[in-house]
Scaffold this active site. Structure first.
Site, PDB file in Angstrom:
ATOM      1  CG  HIS A   1      -1.918  -1.194   1.138  1.00  0.00           C
ATOM      2  ND1 HIS A   1      -2.800  -1.377   0.096  1.00  0.00           N
ATOM      3  CD2 HIS A   1      -2.095  -2.240   1.996  1.00  0.00           C
ATOM      4  CE1 HIS A   1      -3.500  -2.480   0.316  1.00  0.00           C
ATOM      5  NE2 HIS A   1      -3.087  -3.021   1.448  1.00  0.00           N
TER       6      HIS A   1
ATOM      7  CB  CYS B   1      -4.602  -8.176   4.673  1.00  0.00           C
ATOM      8  SG  CYS B   1      -5.378  -7.121   3.436  1.00  0.00           S
TER       9      CYS B   1
END
Length: 254
Positions: free
Chosen positions: A174, A215
């Site tokens: 990210h 995740c």
């Protein structure tokens, strides 16, 4: 796994990390155009089923006779969007970080005399979705100074720790690779402003904490317990990265 025991072992000395992406961009900008259109339409967005289920729970009277609406008004009329946009918050009385679902369960137990809903239960996710939706369009505004400053630093450290057999951190995806593709989907900045969100991949609502755990499973790591210190620290840091982004709940995400 204890944060304070594992941290020094899992962070490589001198490791260079990409800076947090600037400007911050909502996951809305990384999904397909048709997905954005679906999110924007209350009749097509499946997350609004949870909003309505949460509305019903908010207004319904439990055995004690005291509903959420008894304190906060029918449909949450007395709740202020600016206050909702501050979650997760630091609460000295409760001893640390309090997420929105934590607050709901605390109120449910102390005010209504009912048992807290289990973590990630349909009922708790629906209530959290409804309440968060009351602040839709309000910019996220998590406290970053005072008592929260040191806690957010610990959350940032967790964000950069490599987890599981995949040996990757949140930051790898990210911070370093937003906008690139994985399994046909664009990697987002991992912002929290849309959560609770409806996940098209699993066909269910997920709040930010549940999404973090999903995740971790993908990284072949053991997820944190719902009430673990690590869960609260990491979630608070991720939500603080979303400061200034408008709340979208219920967003649509993959």
């Amino acid at each position: 796994m204890k944060y304070y025991l594992a941290l020094s072992l899992l962070i490589t000395a001198g490791m260079a990390w990409a800076d947090a992406p600037s400007p911050a961009k909502s996951g809305y900008e990384f999904v397909k155009e048709e997905t954005r259109a679906m999110q924007d339409d209350e009749f097509q967005n499946p997350g609004f089923i949870a909003v309505e289920e949460g509305r019903g729970l908010f207004n319904s009277q439990p055995a004690s006779g005291k509903s959420c609406g008894s304190c906060h008004g029918d449909d949450g009329a007395k709740l202020e969007a600016k206050n909702l946009a501050r979650y997760p918050i630091y609460d000295k009385e409760l001893g640390g970080i309090v997420r929105l679902d934590d607050r709901i369960n605390v109120c449910r137990e102390k005010q209504s005399g009912e048992k807290p809903f289990p973590a990630y239960s349909k009922e708790l996710l629906a209530l959290e979705t409804f309440v968060r939706h009351l602040a839709i369009g309000e910019p996220v505004n998590v406290q970053t100074d005072g008592e929260m400053a040191d806690l957010l630093k610990k959350g940032e450290d967790l964000y950069k720790i490599r987890f599981g057999l995949i040996d990757m951190s949140c930051a790898h995806c990210h911070d370093s690779y937003p906008g690139q593709f994985i399994r046909g989907q664009k990697i987002s900045q991992g912002q929290g402003n849309g959560f609770p969100a409806y996940r098209l991949d699993t066909g269910e609502m997920a709040n930010l904490d549940l999404r973090i755990k999903q995740c971790l499973v993908l990284m072949r790591a053991e997820p944190f317990a719902p009430d673990a210190e690590e869960s609260k620290l990491l979630g608070a840091y991720i939500m603080s990265r979303s400061n200034g982004l408008k709340i979208e709940t219920p967003a649509l995400r993959y």
